[in-house]
Design an enzyme around this catalytic site. Structure first.
Site, PDB file in Angstrom:
ATOM      1  N   GLU A 138       0.851  -1.199   0.000  1.00 38.91           N
ATOM      2  CA  GLU A 138       0.000   0.000   0.000  1.00 38.91           C
ATOM      3  C   GLU A 138       0.882   1.242   0.000  1.00 38.91           C
ATOM      4  O   GLU A 138       2.071   1.150   0.298  1.00 38.91           O
ATOM      5  CB  GLU A 138      -0.915  -0.020   1.235  1.00 38.91           C
ATOM      6  CG  GLU A 138      -0.143   0.128   2.528  1.00 38.91           C
ATOM      7  CD  GLU A 138      -0.897  -0.361   3.770  1.00 38.91           C
ATOM      8  OE1 GLU A 138      -1.561  -1.413   3.701  1.00 38.91           O
ATOM      9  OE2 GLU A 138      -0.794   0.318   4.801  1.00 38.91           O
ATOM     10  N   LYS A 140       2.828   4.626   0.998  1.00 42.44           N
ATOM     11  CA  LYS A 140       3.358   5.216   2.231  1.00 42.44           C
ATOM     12  C   LYS A 140       2.998   6.698   2.180  1.00 42.44           C
ATOM     13  O   LYS A 140       3.572   7.466   1.402  1.00 42.44           O
ATOM     14  CB  LYS A 140       4.873   5.018   2.309  1.00 42.44           C
ATOM     15  CG  LYS A 140       5.483   5.548   3.588  1.00 42.44           C
ATOM     16  CD  LYS A 140       6.923   5.069   3.720  1.00 42.44           C
ATOM     17  CE  LYS A 140       7.603   5.480   5.007  1.00 42.44           C
ATOM     18  NZ  LYS A 140       7.255   6.757   5.582  1.00 42.44           N
ATOM     19  N   ASP A 142       2.655  10.531   2.930  1.00 41.97           N
ATOM     20  CA  ASP A 142       3.658  11.462   3.430  1.00 41.97           C
ATOM     21  C   ASP A 142       2.978  12.605   4.180  1.00 41.97           C
ATOM     22  O   ASP A 142       2.700  13.660   3.640  1.00 41.97           O
ATOM     23  CB  ASP A 142       4.467  12.005   2.250  1.00 41.97           C
ATOM     24  CG  ASP A 142       5.754  12.641   2.713  1.00 41.97           C
ATOM     25  OD1 ASP A 142       6.084  12.527   3.899  1.00 41.97           O
ATOM     26  OD2 ASP A 142       6.431  13.259   1.870  1.00 41.97           O
ATOM     27  N   TYR A 251      -4.351   3.116   8.422  1.00 41.49           N
ATOM     28  CA  TYR A 251      -3.737   1.954   7.769  1.00 41.49           C
ATOM     29  C   TYR A 251      -3.292   0.853   8.705  1.00 41.49           C
ATOM     30  O   TYR A 251      -2.684  -0.108   8.292  1.00 41.49           O
ATOM     31  CB  TYR A 251      -2.553   2.398   6.908  1.00 41.49           C
ATOM     32  CG  TYR A 251      -1.626   3.391   7.600  1.00 41.49           C
ATOM     33  CD1 TYR A 251      -0.902   3.026   8.730  1.00 41.49           C
ATOM     34  CD2 TYR A 251      -1.508   4.695   7.114  1.00 41.49           C
ATOM     35  CE1 TYR A 251      -0.073   3.935   9.364  1.00 41.49           C
ATOM     36  CE2 TYR A 251      -0.675   5.612   7.747  1.00 41.49           C
ATOM     37  CZ  TYR A 251       0.037   5.224   8.882  1.00 41.49           C
ATOM     38  OH  TYR A 251       0.848   6.116   9.509  1.00 41.49           O
ATOM     39  N   LYS A 347      11.273   3.218   0.003  1.00 40.26           N
ATOM     40  CA  LYS A 347      11.219   4.671  -0.204  1.00 40.26           C
ATOM     41  C   LYS A 347      11.525   5.046  -1.650  1.00 40.26           C
ATOM     42  O   LYS A 347      12.504   4.559  -2.223  1.00 40.26           O
ATOM     43  CB  LYS A 347      12.239   5.358   0.702  1.00 40.26           C
ATOM     44  CG  LYS A 347      12.008   5.080   2.183  1.00 40.26           C
ATOM     45  CD  LYS A 347      11.172   6.138   2.833  1.00 40.26           C
ATOM     46  CE  LYS A 347      12.076   7.180   3.410  1.00 40.26           C
ATOM     47  NZ  LYS A 347      11.357   8.157   4.222  1.00 40.26           N
ATOM     48  N   CYS A 441      14.971  51.270  -2.339  1.00 45.24           N
ATOM     49  CA  CYS A 441      14.465  50.418  -3.423  1.00 45.24           C
ATOM     50  C   CYS A 441      15.578  50.159  -4.447  1.00 45.24           C
ATOM     51  O   CYS A 441      16.181  51.113  -4.951  1.00 45.24           O
ATOM     52  CB  CYS A 441      13.280  51.101  -4.099  1.00 45.24           C
ATOM     53  SG  CYS A 441      12.714  50.222  -5.570  1.00 45.24           S
ATOM     54  N   CYS A 444      14.101  52.122  -7.869  1.00 44.98           N
ATOM     55  CA  CYS A 444      13.889  53.567  -7.977  1.00 44.98           C
ATOM     56  C   CYS A 444      14.643  54.346  -6.903  1.00 44.98           C
ATOM     57  O   CYS A 444      14.598  55.566  -6.871  1.00 44.98           O
ATOM     58  CB  CYS A 444      12.406  53.904  -7.935  1.00 44.98           C
ATOM     59  SG  CYS A 444      11.688  53.743  -6.295  1.00 44.98           S
ATOM     60  N   CYS A 459       8.495  49.198  -1.260  1.00 37.54           N
ATOM     61  CA  CYS A 459       8.740  50.467  -1.917  1.00 37.54           C
ATOM     62  C   CYS A 459       7.356  51.082  -2.114  1.00 37.54           C
ATOM     63  O   CYS A 459       6.478  50.454  -2.710  1.00 37.54           O
ATOM     64  CB  CYS A 459       9.405  50.217  -3.281  1.00 37.54           C
ATOM     65  SG  CYS A 459       9.403  51.667  -4.331  1.00 37.54           S
ATOM     66  N   CYS A 464       7.150  53.649  -9.225  1.00 40.95           N
ATOM     67  CA  CYS A 464       8.412  52.908  -9.341  1.00 40.95           C
ATOM     68  C   CYS A 464       8.307  52.001 -10.561  1.00 40.95           C
ATOM     69  O   CYS A 464       7.343  51.238 -10.707  1.00 40.95           O
ATOM     70  CB  CYS A 464       8.632  52.086  -8.075  1.00 40.95           C
ATOM     71  SG  CYS A 464       9.968  50.895  -8.196  1.00 40.95           S
TER      72      CYS A 464
HETATM   73  S1  IVH Z   1       2.398   1.025   9.081  1.00 40.94           S
HETATM   74  C1  IVH Z   1       3.785  -0.789  13.124  1.00 40.94           C
HETATM   75  N1  IVH Z   1       1.514   1.964   6.823  1.00 40.94           N
HETATM   76  O1  IVH Z   1       5.488   5.813   7.906  1.00 40.94           O
HETATM   77  C2  IVH Z   1       3.656  -0.244  11.762  1.00 40.94           C
HETATM   78  N2  IVH Z   1       2.923   3.378   8.124  1.00 40.94           N
HETATM   79  O2  IVH Z   1       8.360   4.955   9.541  1.00 40.94           O
HETATM   80  C3  IVH Z   1       2.882   0.995  11.677  1.00 40.94           C
HETATM   81  N3  IVH Z   1       3.281   5.610   7.149  1.00 40.94           N
HETATM   82  O3  IVH Z   1       5.371   6.074  11.386  1.00 40.94           O
HETATM   83  C4  IVH Z   1       3.106   1.794  10.471  1.00 40.94           C
HETATM   84  N4  IVH Z   1       2.026   5.309   5.366  1.00 40.94           N
HETATM   85  O4  IVH Z   1       3.719   7.448  10.019  1.00 40.94           O
HETATM   86  C5  IVH Z   1       2.267   2.212   7.909  1.00 40.94           C
HETATM   87  N5  IVH Z   1       0.584   2.683   4.809  1.00 40.94           N
HETATM   88  C6  IVH Z   1       1.339   2.930   5.887  1.00 40.94           C
HETATM   89  C7  IVH Z   1       1.995   4.160   6.081  1.00 40.94           C
HETATM   90  C8  IVH Z   1       2.798   4.345   7.212  1.00 40.94           C
HETATM   91  C9  IVH Z   1       2.787   6.167   6.029  1.00 40.94           C
HETATM   92  C10 IVH Z   1       4.204   6.314   8.065  1.00 40.94           C
HETATM   93  C11 IVH Z   1       3.867   6.154   9.521  1.00 40.94           C
HETATM   94  C12 IVH Z   1       5.077   5.517  10.151  1.00 40.94           C
HETATM   95  C13 IVH Z   1       6.156   5.785   9.134  1.00 40.94           C
HETATM   96  C14 IVH Z   1       7.149   4.651   9.077  1.00 40.94           C
END
Ligand code: IVH
Length: 701
Positions: A138, A140, A142, A251, A347, A441, A444, A459, A464
């Site tokens: 799934e 990650k 941000d 999640y 990542k 400025c 001018c 300014c 100007c």
């Molecule tokens: S699972 C025990 N799933 O990424 C596991 N984390 O360093 C719990 N994050 O602290 C985390 N998307 O803030 C999980 N689909 C996802 C995520 C996710 C973002 C973040 C979360 C976590 C960090 C991992």
């Protein structure tokens, strides 16, 4: 969560309430009536915030919400804590108490390449004794991580990650994340207390709007949506949290304790099953984004496919999380002291890079603001080469600790302009120099001023050259009058050649003048003149935006154009009247008012009008009797027709009936003995007030 049948029934209940006859007789039966209204509001919140697929307009939602507020105010004893009206708490938050997580919030092990992932899979297979493992992959997300605790089906607590053991309680703020349900039927799954983890984010679109707003107020934008989300968790004014339109993805279920008596549905045995459960209960989980696959090869395929879509997603992700799907197997694998062994984060390549700050130039904008722009050693970030980058104002420079000669970290997230994340002071050699602001400025040479409550030096000489040129550049720009091929370079050239001196002079440029310049053949001369001519018919909101009134961005310009018939209506309005309009606050109304008080500005508009620029809001033509796009409201005792017949007539011509007087209303039709609605409408210049006869004529033309 809502199947077709339930959706249909809620829609017909909605229609009943929108007709506003549903509240009748509610006094006797207040609780079931209110609960019905709450149910439909929850349903429409879910359609809007979780599914992104609303079934009613914002206006209709607002009118139902107000109705609930009104009934609840009359019957305070009948208010429930999960009522949609109970998201906003009272007053400011004093502090955020520390709370211990039920289960420590560990982070994930990271991997950056295929090798790392293959290694991890090898270990999982070894420890589990399986030849091939079923994984759930799934996105990650941000953003900023949070933990939620629900007890007896109600949201009890929301907490930041903190140090992983304890975090700050931010429940009041998270109640304003409208995709989070205040109650959810965990009891159906036999769960009495449950802790869920997720990520709060600001989507790219809202982030851009948020940054635009900061810029309009002369404040420095944020580097990325993650900072915007993280910075929003601990705001002391929950209403401000509400305005930021945060979202949350859930999640991970980290803990649950049971109550077998209430259990009707089996407890999920896989991670994907948990995500499905959360989805069914009304949460936004990555149910639609996730994929369950067998073996690491299939995970790699998912990762590559998802990375391709990264830029097209409405929110930022920084990688993919891979989890062992079987929950019993997760338990068996357990944790190290830092990470679960059953999950890993893959990542994506960072959109950050390091560069060197070579020097700072000072630019004067159209409002006279003097902005420092850093020149940096050319570097590639997120697919573009960056050589200069705005550093906004003195405070920003201080906050980021920037010196000339510094190594700096820069980031370009999504389609946002690159930003400096911070300097890298560890790498200093002692030869770095402070950034010194000019006192006069740079264009001018007039003295600069800085109002006490503002961050930028200005300014104030409105003649100007820099300001005049920037105002013209803004006026012709794509989002304003959109005069193609005029562009920044040409504005400077024409100004230097003396063809243009201010905005209205654009419409007096001649073919002879243009033809006298190098590189302007007959074709480009006629193209440019045609583009100038065509811009005269641009819709009013583009003209308003193009005027460059301080704090009036595109959204505000649209709201203003909606509210008036003609641009000169704005000149007639008081600060107080302006403040009544959508999207116009104190600062904005003051700025608009001052703009129109300035005789030079009014004269400039007259000159534009004399050149034939459209100054009227384009209201829909009434050709063929169509009322498409127009909004109506009837008030008072109607004598020439029945209200229901008239409303039907409006709708059959494509018009819309509104529930109350607001700036969204185009026509108020007034019968005998009209009262407060008429009074209210008189205060909004954009509303046309018609008699019954006028209305009949209108439907016949
Ligand atoms: S699972 C025990 N799933 O990424 C596991 N984390 O360093 C719990 N994050 O602290 C985390 N998307 O803030 C999980 N689909 C996802 C995520 C996710 C973002 C973040 C979360 C976590 C960090 C991992």
């Amino acid at each position: 969560m809502y199947n077709t049948e339930k959706t249909k029934s809620l829609q017909s209940t909605t229609a009943k309430w929108l007709a506003q006859d549903a509240g009748e007789g509610m006094d006797k039966n207040i609780q079931p009536g209110l609960e019905e209204l709450r149910d439909i509001l929850r349903f429409h919140e879910y359609r809007y915030y979780v599914l992104n697929n609303p079934l009613i307009s914002d206006f209709e939602y607002d009118s139902l919400y107000k109705l609930l507020e009104k009934f609840e105010a009359e019957h305070p004893e009948a208010v429930t804590r999960d009522s949609p009206t109970q998201r906003v708490g009272a007053g400011l938050i004093k502090d955020f108490p520390k709370r211990q997580h039920l289960v420590p919030m560990l982070s994930l092990a990271n991997s950056y390449n295929e090798e790392d992932l293959l290694d991890w899979d090898r270990k999982v297979r070894e420890l589990s004794g399986l030849e091939e493992v079923e994984y759930c992959a799934e996105p990650k997300f941000d953003g900023a991580s949070i933990s939620l605790v629900y007890e007896d089906d109600h949201l009890e607590r929301a907490t930041t990650r903190g140090d992983g053991e304890t975090g700050d309680e931010i429940t009041a703020n998270m109640r304003l994340v409208r995709s989070l349900p205040l109650s959810a039927a965990f009891s159906q799954y036999g769960m009495q207390q449950i802790e869920i983890r997720g990520e709060v984010l600001m989507n790219k679109n809202n982030f851009k709007k948020y940054n635009d707003k900061l810029a309009e107020e002369g404040l420095a934008p944020l580097a990325n949506p993650r900072n915007a989300a993280a910075g929003s968790l601990r705001i002391k004014d929950s209403k401000e949290v509400g305005r930021r339109n945060l979202e949350a993805f859930l999640y991970h279920v980290s803990y649950h304790s049971g109550n077998a008596e209430t259990q009707q549905l089996p407890e999920p045995e896989t991670h994907a099953g948990m995500l499905n459960m959360l989805w069914e209960l009304g949460f936004r989980s990555p149910k639609q984004e996730m994929k369950v696959v067998k073996g690491i090869k299939a995970v790699l395929k998912y990762i590559h496919e998802f990375e391709q879509q990264r830029d097209d997603l409405p929110y930022e992700i920084d990688g993919i999380v891979v989890k062992v799907n079987d929950l019993a197997m997760q338990d068996k694998l357990g944790m190290t002291s830092h990470h679960p062994r059953w999950a890993i984060a893959y990542k994506f390549k960072a959109r950050q890079a390091t560069s060197k700050l070579l020097g700072v130039e000072f630019q004067v904008g159209r409002t006279g603001a003097v902005t420092p722009v850093a020149k940096i050693a050319a570097v590639q970030v997120g697919g573009v080469t960056v050589t200069s980058i705005s550093v906004h104002n003195e405070e920003y420079i201080r906050e980021k600790d920037l010196k000339i000669g510094d190594a700096i970290l820069i980031e370009r997230s999504g389609d946002v302009i690159p930003q400096i994340v911070r300097s890298l002071p560890d790498q200093r050699t002692g030869t770095e120099a402070a950034i010194v602001f000019p006192k006069t400025c740079p264009v001018c040479d007039d003295e600069l001023f800085k109002p006490e409550d503002e961050a930028v030096w200005r300014c104030v000489n409105i003649n100007c050259k820099a300001q005049v040129v920037e105002r013209i550049i803004h006026f012709v720009s794509k989002d304003a009058m959109d005069i193609r091929s005029f562009g920044e370079a040409n504005v400077r050239r024409f100004y230097d050649a003396g063809f243009i001196t201010d905005v209205p002079s654009i419409y007096h440029i001649t073919a002879d003048q243009l033809g006298s310049l190098d590189g302007f053949g007959e074709r480009s001369v006629s193209n440019l003149l045609e583009a100038i001519e065509a811009s005269k018919k641009q819709p009013l909101h583009r003209l308003i935006y193009g005027l460059g009134i301080r704090y009036v961005g595109e959204t505000t310009a649209k709201a203003l154009a909606q509210a008036v018939d003609n641009i000169f209506d704005l000149a007639k309005m008081s600060e107080e009247q302006l403040k009544q309009l959508d999207d116009v606050g104190v600062k904005v109304s003051k700025s608009i008012y001052e703009f129109f008080q300035n005789e030079d500005n009014v004269q400039m508009l007259s000159r534009l009008q004399d050149s034939g620029i459209v100054m009227e809001a384009k209201k829909q033509q009434r050709s063929g009797g169509t009322l498409e796009g127009q909004t109506f409201l009837f008030t008072g005792t109607l004598t020439k027709f029945k209200r229901s017949e008239a409303e039907e007539m409006v709708e059959s011509f494509g018009g819309k009936i509104l529930g109350g007087v607001s700036s969204k209303l185009n026509f108020l039709i007034v019968g005998e003995d009209a009262g407060s609605k008429l009074e209210k409408a008189k205060k909004i210049p954009a509303i046309k007030i018609l008699s019954e006869e006028d209305f009949l004529k209108m439907t016949k033309t």
